[in-house]
Motif scaffolding. Structure first.
Motif, short mmCIF file in Angstrom:
data_model
loop_
_atom_site.label_atom_id
_atom_site.label_comp_id
_atom_site.label_asym_id
_atom_site.label_seq_id
_atom_site.Cartn_x
_atom_site.Cartn_y
_atom_site.Cartn_z
N LYS A 189 84.35 33.21 26.89
CA LYS A 189 84.17 34.12 28.03
C LYS A 189 84.65 33.46 29.32
O LYS A 189 85.31 34.09 30.15
CB LYS A 189 82.71 34.54 28.15
CG LYS A 189 82.47 35.55 29.25
CD LYS A 189 81.05 36.04 29.26
CE LYS A 189 80.88 37.09 30.34
NZ LYS A 189 79.57 37.73 30.29
N ALA A 190 84.31 32.19 29.50
CA ALA A 190 84.72 31.46 30.70
C ALA A 190 86.24 31.33 30.79
O ALA A 190 86.82 31.46 31.87
CB ALA A 190 84.07 30.08 30.73
N GLN A 191 86.88 31.09 29.67
CA GLN A 191 88.34 31.00 29.66
C GLN A 191 88.98 32.31 30.12
O GLN A 191 89.90 32.31 30.94
CB GLN A 191 88.85 30.61 28.27
CG GLN A 191 88.54 29.19 27.91
CD GLN A 191 88.82 28.88 26.45
OE1 GLN A 191 88.81 29.77 25.59
NE2 GLN A 191 89.05 27.61 26.15
N TRP A 232 82.89 29.37 36.70
CA TRP A 232 83.41 29.83 35.41
C TRP A 232 84.35 28.84 34.73
O TRP A 232 84.99 29.18 33.74
CB TRP A 232 84.13 31.17 35.59
CG TRP A 232 83.16 32.27 35.77
CD1 TRP A 232 82.81 32.89 36.92
CD2 TRP A 232 82.38 32.88 34.74
NE1 TRP A 232 81.85 33.84 36.69
CE2 TRP A 232 81.57 33.85 35.35
CE3 TRP A 232 82.26 32.68 33.37
CZ2 TRP A 232 80.68 34.64 34.63
CZ3 TRP A 232 81.38 33.46 32.66
CH2 TRP A 232 80.60 34.43 33.29
N HIS A 233 84.42 27.60 35.20
CA HIS A 233 85.32 26.65 34.56
C HIS A 233 84.86 26.38 33.13
O HIS A 233 83.69 26.08 32.88
CB HIS A 233 85.39 25.34 35.35
CG HIS A 233 86.59 24.55 35.00
ND1 HIS A 233 86.67 23.82 33.84
CD2 HIS A 233 87.77 24.43 35.62
CE1 HIS A 233 87.86 23.27 33.76
NE2 HIS A 233 88.56 23.62 34.84
N GLN A 274 91.33 35.63 34.77
CA GLN A 274 91.25 36.76 35.72
C GLN A 274 91.13 36.25 37.15
O GLN A 274 91.80 36.77 38.06
CB GLN A 274 90.05 37.65 35.40
CG GLN A 274 90.17 38.44 34.15
CD GLN A 274 88.92 39.27 33.87
OE1 GLN A 274 87.91 39.13 34.55
NE2 GLN A 274 89.01 40.11 32.88
N ILE A 275 90.31 35.25 37.36
CA ILE A 275 90.10 34.68 38.69
C ILE A 275 91.41 34.09 39.22
O ILE A 275 91.80 34.34 40.36
CB ILE A 275 88.99 33.62 38.66
CG1 ILE A 275 87.64 34.29 38.39
CG2 ILE A 275 88.96 32.80 39.94
CD1 ILE A 275 86.53 33.32 37.99
N PHE A 309 81.06 24.62 29.65
CA PHE A 309 80.44 25.21 28.45
C PHE A 309 80.97 24.59 27.15
O PHE A 309 81.34 25.30 26.23
CB PHE A 309 80.71 26.72 28.45
CG PHE A 309 80.34 27.40 29.73
CD1 PHE A 309 79.03 27.71 30.02
CD2 PHE A 309 81.31 27.72 30.66
CE1 PHE A 309 78.68 28.33 31.21
CE2 PHE A 309 80.98 28.35 31.86
CZ PHE A 309 79.66 28.66 32.13
N PRO A 310 80.96 23.26 27.06
CA PRO A 310 81.55 22.64 25.87
C PRO A 310 80.78 22.88 24.57
O PRO A 310 81.36 22.81 23.49
CB PRO A 310 81.56 21.15 26.22
CG PRO A 310 80.42 20.99 27.16
CD PRO A 310 80.39 22.28 27.96
N ASN A 311 79.50 23.18 24.67
CA ASN A 311 78.67 23.31 23.47
C ASN A 311 78.35 24.75 23.10
O ASN A 311 77.56 24.98 22.20
CB ASN A 311 77.37 22.53 23.66
CG ASN A 311 77.62 21.05 23.88
OD1 ASN A 311 78.50 20.48 23.25
ND2 ASN A 311 76.89 20.46 24.79
#
Length: 87
Positions: free
Chosen positions: A48-50, A34-35, A55-56, A39-41
């Motif tokens: 969502k990843a942020q 999930w880093h 949460q993680i 997902f830069p593009n």
């Protein structure tokens, strides 16, 4: 064990009987998956990843505290925590 601690195990996708090493391994795997840099593009996935990584990280930190001082988390009474809210 509190509901909040159980939720932390759930977020890291491990059982409540997981060892500290298993939690650490799960944390690293989840953080890698999930880093946000993955997902830069894709703005939607980046956002969502942020949120997921927050949460993680919060779950891992809470579980580290739990392993250090389990007596502090024996109560079943837990208030709502914004750190662990899901959509």
């Amino acid at each position: 064990m509190t509901k909040e601690i159980l939720r932390c195990f759930e977020i890291l996708e491990v059982t409540p009987t997981a060892s500290r090493d298993e939690v650490k391994r799960a944390y690293r795997e989840m953080a890698k998956v999930w880093h946000p840099d993955r997902f830069p593009n894709d703005v939607k996935l980046l956002s969502k990843a942020q949120e997921k990584l927050k949460q993680i990280n919060a779950a891992y930190e809470k579980l580290q505290n739990f392993y250090e001082n389990p007596e502090a988390y024996e109560s079943d009474v837990v208030g709502d925590s914004e750190e662990f809210e899901t959509e």
